[in-house]
Design an enzyme around this catalytic site. Structure first.
Site, PDB file in Angstrom:
ATOM      1  N   LYS A   4       0.675  -0.616  -0.077  1.00 42.11           N
ATOM      2  CA  LYS A   4      -0.026   0.074  -0.441  1.00 42.11           C
ATOM      3  C   LYS A   4       0.731   1.128  -0.452  1.00 42.11           C
ATOM      4  O   LYS A   4       1.848   1.387   0.682  1.00 42.11           O
ATOM      5  CB  LYS A   4      -0.751  -0.193   1.116  1.00 42.11           C
ATOM      6  N   TYR A  28       7.268  -3.879  24.678  1.00 42.48           N
ATOM      7  CA  TYR A  28       8.620  -5.212  25.184  1.00 42.48           C
ATOM      8  C   TYR A  28       9.608  -4.462  25.564  1.00 42.48           C
ATOM      9  O   TYR A  28      10.581  -4.010  25.380  1.00 42.48           O
ATOM     10  CB  TYR A  28       8.180  -5.307  23.459  1.00 42.48           C
ATOM     11  N   ASP A  42       4.812  -3.230  11.664  1.00 43.31           N
ATOM     12  CA  ASP A  42       3.636  -3.016  11.473  1.00 43.31           C
ATOM     13  C   ASP A  42       2.736  -2.671  13.104  1.00 43.31           C
ATOM     14  O   ASP A  42       2.044  -1.886  12.249  1.00 43.31           O
ATOM     15  CB  ASP A  42       2.464  -4.521  10.664  1.00 43.31           C
TER      16      ASP A  42
END
Length: 242
Positions: free
Chosen positions: A14, A91, A100
């Site tokens: 995209k 994290y 993403d």
């Protein structure tokens, strides 16, 4: 347009112009796991800066980057950061958090807590507090990947086809119902857990090419087709050029 946003996923590519702080009109097409049509690459736009996010195979990523470098003065590749634009990743090692998912959280950031569900090759689920704190998430196979895996192990089970039913009475419908239902159940369980953990209702944002079939089963969901590109726009406007 002088700045463009490019999102190279596992199966779809995209891109859109950077329009203020959001993605403009989106163009998209499917691609192979290791290759992209030469004509498609030759049709890419040109400009001053290309902002690129990729979770695709290394070879395909490099081919796309090489093509963009011939069309743009500068090509910037996103890496997950511990914090950006008010979002703080849970994290311990942010480099292990998919770019993403990182960009989807940037695109989802608002004044209310939100669960972000991405439905593509994988089903990803992440919870973001109203303060921008990421509370972790889950990764599972998407319904499409579940169907493909079942077909690979039992060829008599078709990889596509069927309609959702709570209790199906043929194999195609049962496969669709089981795989879509599994994804919906995981999203709903995660949404309930998030609401209990945060002590308040949590909004549900869904994105990804595999999301539309699930939307009738998730009546409270908001579908954001360009969520990752919107997050990439946020990253582009909040991160300093290298």
């Amino acid at each position: 347009m002088s700045e463009w946003l490019f999102d190279l996923g596992n199966s779809r590519f995209k891109y859109a112009p950077l329009d203020g702080t959001r993605a403009g009109d989106v163009q998209a097409w499917a691609h192979g796991a290791e290759a992209m049509d030469t004509a498609a690459l030759s049709a890419l736009p040109s400009g001053k800066v290309a902002h690129v996010a990729s979770v695709a195979a290394a070879g395909l990523t490099e081919r796309v980057l090489a093509s963009l470098r011939t069309r743009f003065e500068q090509v910037r590749v996103v890496r997950t950061a511990a914090a950006c634009a008010g979002v703080r990743i849970a994290y311990a090692d942010p480099s292990r958090f998919g770019v993403d998912r990182f960009l989807a959280l940037l695109g989802a950031r608002g004044d209310a807590p939100v669960l972000v569900a991405g439905v593509g090759t994988a089903l990803t689920i992440d919870v973001l507090g109203a303060d921008g704190q990421h509370h972790g998430g889950r990764i599972a196979a998407s319904p499409t990947t579940m169907r493909e895996a079942l077909h690979a192990r039992a060829v008599q089970l078709p990889p596509t086809g069927g309609a959702y039913a709570e209790l199906a009475n043929d194999t195609d419908d049962a496969l669709t119902s089981g795989c879509d239902g599994a994804a919906v159940a995981l999203i709903e369980r995660s949404l309930q857990h998030a609401a209990r953990t945060l002590g308040m209702p949590v909004c549900l944002l869904v994105h990804g090419g595999g999301a539309p079939p699930l939307l009738p089963l998730l009546p409270t969901a908001e579908f954001r087709a360009a969520l990752v590109l919107d997050g990439l726009a946020t990253w582009a406007t909040h991160s300093a050029a290298p």
